[in-house]
Design an enzyme around this catalytic site. Structure first.
Site, PDB file in Angstrom:
ATOM      1  N   SER A  81      23.081 -36.702 -27.725  1.00  0.00           N
ATOM      2  CA  SER A  81      24.372 -36.690 -28.435  1.00  0.00           C
ATOM      3  C   SER A  81      24.136 -36.564 -29.945  1.00  0.00           C
ATOM      4  CB  SER A  81      25.182 -37.936 -28.064  1.00  0.00           C
ATOM      5  OG  SER A  81      26.494 -37.844 -28.557  1.00  0.00           O
ATOM      6  N   LEU A  82      24.459 -37.601 -30.714  1.00  0.00           N
ATOM      7  CA  LEU A  82      24.214 -37.614 -32.153  1.00  0.00           C
ATOM      8  C   LEU A  82      22.770 -37.222 -32.466  1.00  0.00           C
ATOM      9  CD1 LEU A  82      24.418 -38.752 -35.140  1.00  0.00           C
ATOM     10  CD2 LEU A  82      23.859 -40.959 -34.131  1.00  0.00           C
ATOM     11  N   GLN A 120      29.478 -29.402 -28.107  1.00  0.00           N
ATOM     12  CA  GLN A 120      28.910 -30.691 -27.692  1.00  0.00           C
ATOM     13  C   GLN A 120      29.904 -31.843 -27.633  1.00  0.00           C
ATOM     14  OE1 GLN A 120      27.247 -33.671 -29.919  1.00  0.00           O
ATOM     15  NE2 GLN A 120      25.114 -33.227 -29.424  1.00  0.00           N
ATOM     16  N   HIS A 168      32.527 -37.092 -25.632  1.00  0.00           N
ATOM     17  CA  HIS A 168      32.125 -36.058 -24.660  1.00  0.00           C
ATOM     18  C   HIS A 168      33.156 -35.881 -23.535  1.00  0.00           C
ATOM     19  CE1 HIS A 168      28.375 -35.695 -26.784  1.00  0.00           C
ATOM     20  NE2 HIS A 168      28.259 -36.999 -26.740  1.00  0.00           N
ATOM     21  N   ARG A 170      31.243 -35.573 -38.556  1.00  0.00           N
ATOM     22  CA  ARG A 170      31.393 -35.759 -37.114  1.00  0.00           C
ATOM     23  C   ARG A 170      31.895 -37.178 -36.815  1.00  0.00           C
ATOM     24  NH1 ARG A 170      27.870 -37.625 -32.733  1.00  0.00           N
ATOM     25  NH2 ARG A 170      27.930 -36.234 -30.915  1.00  0.00           N
ATOM     26  N   GLN A 192      24.047 -42.867 -30.510  1.00  0.00           N
ATOM     27  CA  GLN A 192      24.803 -44.073 -30.848  1.00  0.00           C
ATOM     28  C   GLN A 192      24.487 -45.214 -29.881  1.00  0.00           C
ATOM     29  OE1 GLN A 192      28.610 -42.743 -32.018  1.00  0.00           O
ATOM     30  NE2 GLN A 192      29.494 -44.752 -32.254  1.00  0.00           N
TER      31      GLN A 192
END
Length: 296
Positions: free
Chosen positions: A88-89, A244, A195, A113, A9
């Site tokens: 991440s993503l 995650q 996170h 998500r 992101q």
């Protein structure tokens, strides 16, 4: 060894993927399939939307995933990954690119998500901040000393760590970190504390969807954020994907491990050049390039 990495992101921009849609029949077909799966024309928002449109988590995450994955698919036979990873993503893009997840299932999970994270953000106002110029252990110690939710969330490169938590927790940590000598302690324009433990409602919601999704053995190891280690076992991949959302992104350690395991060339696929820049900061000798547009 060829390593392919995928952004998360923040890399979005108006017009992303338009060249792919217009120049590749395969890409056009995949984008139209995505519009169908999502139930709205994400292509219009990607190609013509405002910055505000693209900042919505429910749009941002699928948009970056689509740009990365469809671009990788259009590379054809030249796309031969020997290891993949995503920030991440971007881990979802890495899993689809490595054949562990189908395009359709990957997109559905990314959309779920994004919506789950959006809900968690609305439930409790929270934020993130970039800390520049301090050792990781100093940042971790300060976060531990604050009596509110604030944790180290993204280990981006040496001397650059993002913290995540409640608004007052992050504010307090930023003050202390500046006193400790941080060059910068800058709040980020994000919707919430990604996170961190505040994403627990999203983690719980996404866990069921991930467990029900078919994940198979990838064609190459996928280095996952939670431990920065390579995985090929579908059950372990699922566990790491579920963890995650509330665990930190260990990007520095991921790149270091990939290099130790033989990565000689990194290619970032998708919008922006953030990961290419971070890789060079992690190891100045690393070869890194970005593919962000349709390759003729």
């Amino acid at each position: 060894m060829k390593a392919y990495v995928f952004p998360g992101q923040g890399a979005q921009f108006t017009g992303m993927g338009k060249d792919l849609y217009e120049q590749s029949p395969l890409a056009k077909e995949m984008f139209e399939k995505a519009n169908e799966i999502l139930g709205f024309r994400i292509t219009e928002l990607m190609f013509e939307g405002s910055d505000e449109d693209l900042k919505q988590t429910k749009v941002t995450q699928p948009a970056i995933f689509l740009h990365s994955v469809i671009l990788a698919k259009t590379l054809g036979d030249s796309f031969q990954p020997e290891m993949t990873a995503g920030h991440s993503l971007g881990e979802f893009s890495a899993l689809v690119a490595a054949g562990a997840l189908s395009f359709e299932d990957g997109l559905k999970l990314v959309s779920q998500r994004a919506l789950a994270m959006q809900k968690a953000c609305e439930k409790e106002p929270s934020t993130m901040a970039a800390i520049v110029g301090l050792e990781d252990n100093v940042v971790e110690e300060v976060c531990d000393s604050i009596e509110e939710v604030v944790v180290a969330a993204n280990y981006n490169c040496p001397g650059q760590l993002v913290i995540s938590g409640s608004i007052s927790g992050v504010d307090k940590a930023c003050e202390v970190l500046k006193e400790k000598g941080a060059k910068r302690a800058l709040k980020l324009p994000v919707g919430g504390a990604f996170h961190s433990p505040l994403m627990e409602p999203a983690r719980a919601e996404l866990a069921k969807a991930i467990e029900e999704t078919n994940i198979v053995k990838p064609i190459c190891p996928v280095y996952q954020n939670v431990s920065a280690k390579p995985f090929t076992d579908p059950a372990e991949i699922k566990e790491n994907l579920i963890a995650q959302l509330t665990a930190p992104v260990r990007w520095t350690q991921t790149v270091q491990n990939m290099i130790a395991d033989g990565a000689t060339h990194f290619t970032e696929i998708g919008p922006g050049k953030v990961l290419q820049g971070l890789i060079k900061k992690i190891d100045r000798n690393a070869e890194a390039e970005n593919i962000g547009q349709f390759q003729q």
